[in-house]
Design a protein around this motif. Structure first.
Motif, PDB file in Angstrom:
ATOM      1  N   THR A 197      -4.509   9.860  -1.562  1.00 41.60           N
ATOM      2  CA  THR A 197      -4.763   8.788  -2.520  1.00 41.60           C
ATOM      3  C   THR A 197      -3.989   7.559  -2.076  1.00 41.60           C
ATOM      4  OG1 THR A 197      -5.097  10.294  -4.389  1.00 41.60           O
ATOM      5  CG2 THR A 197      -4.566   8.018  -4.911  1.00 41.60           C
ATOM      6  N   PHE A 198      -4.718   6.463  -1.897  1.00 40.40           N
ATOM      7  CA  PHE A 198      -4.122   5.189  -1.493  1.00 40.40           C
ATOM      8  C   PHE A 198      -4.076   4.260  -2.704  1.00 40.40           C
ATOM      9  CE2 PHE A 198      -6.152   6.974   2.251  1.00 40.40           C
ATOM     10  CZ  PHE A 198      -5.208   6.795   3.246  1.00 40.40           C
ATOM     11  N   ILE A 199      -2.970   3.548  -2.851  1.00 41.84           N
ATOM     12  CA  ILE A 199      -2.809   2.564  -3.918  1.00 41.84           C
ATOM     13  C   ILE A 199      -2.472   1.225  -3.278  1.00 41.84           C
ATOM     14  CG2 ILE A 199      -1.613   1.905  -6.039  1.00 41.84           C
ATOM     15  CD1 ILE A 199      -1.195   5.445  -4.777  1.00 41.84           C
ATOM     16  N   LEU A 200      -3.362   0.257  -3.416  1.00 42.60           N
ATOM     17  CA  LEU A 200      -3.109  -1.105  -2.965  1.00 42.60           C
ATOM     18  C   LEU A 200      -2.788  -1.932  -4.200  1.00 42.60           C
ATOM     19  CD1 LEU A 200      -5.650   0.197  -1.231  1.00 42.60           C
ATOM     20  CD2 LEU A 200      -5.670  -2.067  -0.180  1.00 42.60           C
ATOM     21  N   CYS A 201      -1.787  -2.810  -4.107  1.00 43.31           N
ATOM     22  CA  CYS A 201      -1.411  -3.562  -5.308  1.00 43.31           C
ATOM     23  C   CYS A 201      -0.693  -4.854  -4.950  1.00 43.31           C
ATOM     24  CB  CYS A 201      -0.523  -2.724  -6.221  1.00 43.31           C
ATOM     25  SG  CYS A 201       1.035  -2.179  -5.476  1.00 43.31           S
ATOM     26  N   SER A 202      -0.781  -5.802  -5.870  1.00 40.89           N
ATOM     27  CA  SER A 202       0.011  -7.029  -5.763  1.00 40.89           C
ATOM     28  C   SER A 202       1.390  -6.776  -6.367  1.00 40.89           C
ATOM     29  CB  SER A 202      -0.701  -8.175  -6.489  1.00 40.89           C
ATOM     30  OG  SER A 202      -0.841  -7.892  -7.865  1.00 40.89           O
ATOM     31  N   ARG A 216       3.607  13.764  -2.268  1.00 44.91           N
ATOM     32  CA  ARG A 216       4.687  12.929  -1.735  1.00 44.91           C
ATOM     33  C   ARG A 216       4.204  11.491  -1.652  1.00 44.91           C
ATOM     34  NH1 ARG A 216       7.799  13.426   4.156  1.00 44.91           N
ATOM     35  NH2 ARG A 216       9.174  11.637   3.833  1.00 44.91           N
ATOM     36  N   MET A 217       4.924  10.601  -2.319  1.00 45.27           N
ATOM     37  CA  MET A 217       4.560   9.194  -2.384  1.00 45.27           C
ATOM     38  C   MET A 217       5.317   8.420  -1.311  1.00 45.27           C
ATOM     39  SD  MET A 217       2.634   7.240  -4.381  1.00 45.27           S
ATOM     40  CE  MET A 217       2.525   5.745  -5.355  1.00 45.27           C
ATOM     41  N   THR A 218       4.569   7.688  -0.478  1.00 37.55           N
ATOM     42  CA  THR A 218       5.177   6.924   0.615  1.00 37.55           C
ATOM     43  C   THR A 218       4.678   5.491   0.578  1.00 37.55           C
ATOM     44  OG1 THR A 218       5.218   8.904   2.016  1.00 37.55           O
ATOM     45  CG2 THR A 218       5.505   6.778   3.111  1.00 37.55           C
ATOM     46  N   GLN A 219       5.593   4.538   0.681  1.00 38.46           N
ATOM     47  CA  GLN A 219       5.193   3.139   0.832  1.00 38.46           C
ATOM     48  C   GLN A 219       4.896   2.906   2.305  1.00 38.46           C
ATOM     49  OE1 GLN A 219       7.794   0.128  -0.879  1.00 38.46           O
ATOM     50  NE2 GLN A 219       6.988  -1.438   0.515  1.00 38.46           N
ATOM     51  N   ASP A 246       3.276   9.176 -10.829  1.00 40.09           N
ATOM     52  CA  ASP A 246       3.046   9.982 -12.028  1.00 40.09           C
ATOM     53  C   ASP A 246       1.697   9.665 -12.658  1.00 40.09           C
ATOM     54  OD1 ASP A 246       5.432  11.330 -11.827  1.00 40.09           O
ATOM     55  OD2 ASP A 246       6.500  10.039 -13.247  1.00 40.09           O
ATOM     56  N   ILE A 247       1.318   8.403 -12.617  1.00 36.96           N
ATOM     57  CA  ILE A 247       0.056   7.987 -13.231  1.00 36.96           C
ATOM     58  C   ILE A 247      -1.138   8.392 -12.383  1.00 36.96           C
ATOM     59  CG2 ILE A 247      -1.340   5.959 -13.824  1.00 36.96           C
ATOM     60  CD1 ILE A 247       1.281   4.649 -14.801  1.00 36.96           C
ATOM     61  N   ILE A 248      -1.065   8.167 -11.076  1.00 41.46           N
ATOM     62  CA  ILE A 248      -2.249   8.439 -10.245  1.00 41.46           C
ATOM     63  C   ILE A 248      -2.457   9.935 -10.021  1.00 41.46           C
ATOM     64  CG2 ILE A 248      -2.160   6.167  -9.150  1.00 41.46           C
ATOM     65  CD1 ILE A 248      -1.277   9.077  -6.986  1.00 41.46           C
ATOM     66  N   LEU A 249      -1.411  10.742 -10.170  1.00 41.55           N
ATOM     67  CA  LEU A 249      -1.562  12.178  -9.976  1.00 41.55           C
ATOM     68  C   LEU A 249      -2.348  12.830 -11.110  1.00 41.55           C
ATOM     69  CD1 LEU A 249       1.885  13.422  -8.594  1.00 41.55           C
ATOM     70  CD2 LEU A 249      -0.315  13.447  -7.424  1.00 41.55           C
ATOM     71  N   SER A 250      -2.274  12.263 -12.289  1.00 39.70           N
ATOM     72  CA  SER A 250      -2.854  12.904 -13.467  1.00 39.70           C
ATOM     73  C   SER A 250      -4.185  12.287 -13.892  1.00 39.70           C
ATOM     74  CB  SER A 250      -1.869  12.829 -14.636  1.00 39.70           C
ATOM     75  OG  SER A 250      -1.569  11.473 -14.956  1.00 39.70           O
ATOM     76  N   GLN A 251      -4.653  11.258 -13.170  1.00 39.61           N
ATOM     77  CA  GLN A 251      -5.835  10.545 -13.642  1.00 39.61           C
ATOM     78  C   GLN A 251      -6.770  10.195 -12.489  1.00 39.61           C
ATOM     79  OE1 GLN A 251      -4.573   7.153 -15.955  1.00 39.61           O
ATOM     80  NE2 GLN A 251      -3.009   8.310 -17.045  1.00 39.61           N
ATOM     81  N   GLU A 252      -8.039  10.051 -12.821  1.00 35.66           N
ATOM     82  CA  GLU A 252      -9.020   9.583 -11.853  1.00 35.66           C
ATOM     83  C   GLU A 252      -8.815   8.089 -11.602  1.00 35.66           C
ATOM     84  OE1 GLU A 252     -11.253  11.527 -10.155  1.00 35.66           O
ATOM     85  OE2 GLU A 252     -10.027  13.078 -11.074  1.00 35.66           O
ATOM     86  N   PRO A 253      -9.374   7.553 -10.495  1.00 34.40           N
ATOM     87  CA  PRO A 253      -9.086   6.161 -10.129  1.00 34.40           C
ATOM     88  C   PRO A 253      -9.300   5.133 -11.236  1.00 34.40           C
ATOM     89  CG  PRO A 253     -10.132   7.252  -8.286  1.00 34.40           C
ATOM     90  CD  PRO A 253     -10.143   8.233  -9.428  1.00 34.40           C
ATOM     91  N   LEU A 272       0.851  -1.186   0.000  1.00 28.55           N
ATOM     92  CA  LEU A 272       0.000   0.000   0.000  1.00 28.55           C
ATOM     93  C   LEU A 272       0.885   1.234   0.000  1.00 28.55           C
ATOM     94  CD1 LEU A 272      -3.286   0.781   1.760  1.00 28.55           C
ATOM     95  CD2 LEU A 272      -1.407   2.420   1.964  1.00 28.55           C
ATOM     96  N   TYR A 273       0.615   2.117  -0.973  1.00 34.41           N
ATOM     97  CA  TYR A 273       1.276   3.415  -1.056  1.00 34.41           C
ATOM     98  C   TYR A 273       0.261   4.503  -0.719  1.00 34.41           C
ATOM     99  CZ  TYR A 273       4.922   1.089  -3.867  1.00 34.41           C
ATOM    100  OH  TYR A 273       5.934   0.251  -4.326  1.00 34.41           O
ATOM    101  N   LEU A 274       0.747   5.575  -0.124  1.00 33.16           N
ATOM    102  CA  LEU A 274      -0.072   6.753   0.130  1.00 33.16           C
ATOM    103  C   LEU A 274       0.566   7.950  -0.556  1.00 33.16           C
ATOM    104  CD1 LEU A 274      -2.200   8.545   1.521  1.00 33.16           C
ATOM    105  CD2 LEU A 274      -0.727   8.543   3.566  1.00 33.16           C
ATOM    106  N   ASN A 275      -0.200   8.602  -1.420  1.00 37.06           N
ATOM    107  CA  ASN A 275       0.248   9.864  -2.003  1.00 37.06           C
ATOM    108  C   ASN A 275      -0.459  10.995  -1.266  1.00 37.06           C
ATOM    109  OD1 ASN A 275       1.781  11.173  -4.385  1.00 37.06           O
ATOM    110  ND2 ASN A 275      -0.213  12.189  -4.375  1.00 37.06           N
TER     111      ASN A 275
END
Length: 260
Positions: free
Chosen positions: A197-202, A139-142, A216-223, A132-135
């Motif tokens: 913005t939270f990003i959960l991923c495998s 600032r992007m943080t794992q 870069d991707i999540i900053l410029s686009q909707e979920p 899980l990352y938090l932007n």
């Protein structure tokens, strides 16, 4: 052609709005998708589970985890939700072990990473190498920390982080649900802020994209668009594993000025 699995949801609580989207793809190499996700904004629960490849029925273990987490109820107190989640995961850990033993399936297991939200409070719970990352504020943080042999060696100072990508045992995970009698879960909690913005991923995503590329991707686009872009980027770079992404945006609700 593999058809990706998607889920799009929006929800509003008393404090703000959640806009989330989830997507999973088998990838270009694996014959079966052993990843699963859960997206329940109304309950404040999002989760990614990655069934252990090379073991028996990882997809079944991941599905059981999602079903268990989906039973987490509504709670006014955040600590109660976290406890409820833990209780369900400890229960499904035993269910997975019992199923494997009863049917002679060997080791069954799955990683998990979950985001739990109540009001302004959030918690991240994980076991394994799903992340899980938090932007926040660009600032992007794992937030999660991989439960892997390579991460342990980096922490111990016996492996240079620069050599991690080529380390032969980089895919060896140390914790997963269903593998041991008692599961190992790590927890980190905090307070929500407007614009989070939270990003959960495998690991099918992080094997191909760095944290900065994800940002870069999540900053410029909707979920929804971000999930598609992230999945497609992983596929374009080989899609060597199943890849699953959940993107959750949080926005504070505007103050009501009393007008109808």
């Amino acid at each position: 052609m593999t058809i990706p699995t998607r889920n799009k949801t929006k929800a509003k609580d008393s404090a703000g709005w959640f806009d989330s989207h989830a997507m999973s793809h088998t990838g270009r190499v694996r014959p079966v998708n052993e990843d699963r996700f859960l997206s329940k904004p109304l309950n404040g629960v999002w989760l990614v589970a990655d069934g252990m490849g090379g073991h028996s029925h990882g997809d079944v273990a991941a599905s059981m985890i999602v079903q268990a987490a989906g039973r987490v109820g509504h709670h006014a107190v955040h600590e109660a939700k976290v406890q409820d989640f833990h209780d369900h995961i400890f229960g499904v850990n035993q269910d997975i072990r019992n199923l494997a033993r009863e049917h002679g399936l060997g080791v069954m297991g799955s990683t998990l990473v979950a985001l739990l939200v109540t009001g302004q409070h959030f918690s991240v719970v994980w076991s394994g190498d799903s992340r899980l990352y938090l932007n926040r504020g660009n600032r992007m943080t794992q937030i999660s920390k991989d439960h892997t042999e390579v991460q342990q060696m980096i922490d111990d100072g016996t492996l240079d982080p620069a050599a991690a990508a080529s380390f032969k045992r980089k895919n060896v995970i140390l914790h997963a649900i269903g593998v041991r009698e008692l599961p190992h879960l790590d927890l980190l909690s905090g307070e929500l802020k407007d614009g989070d913005t939270f990003i959960l991923c495998s690991d099918g995503l992080t094997a191909h994209l760095s944290a900065l590329e994800i940002q870069d991707i999540i900053l410029s686009q909707e979920p929804e668009t971000a999930c598609n872009s992230l999945i497609n980027s992983a596929l374009e770079r080989g899609g060597s594993d199943n890849v699953t992404v959940v993107v959750v945006n949080y926005r504070v609700a505007p103050a009501h000025d009393g007008r109808p």
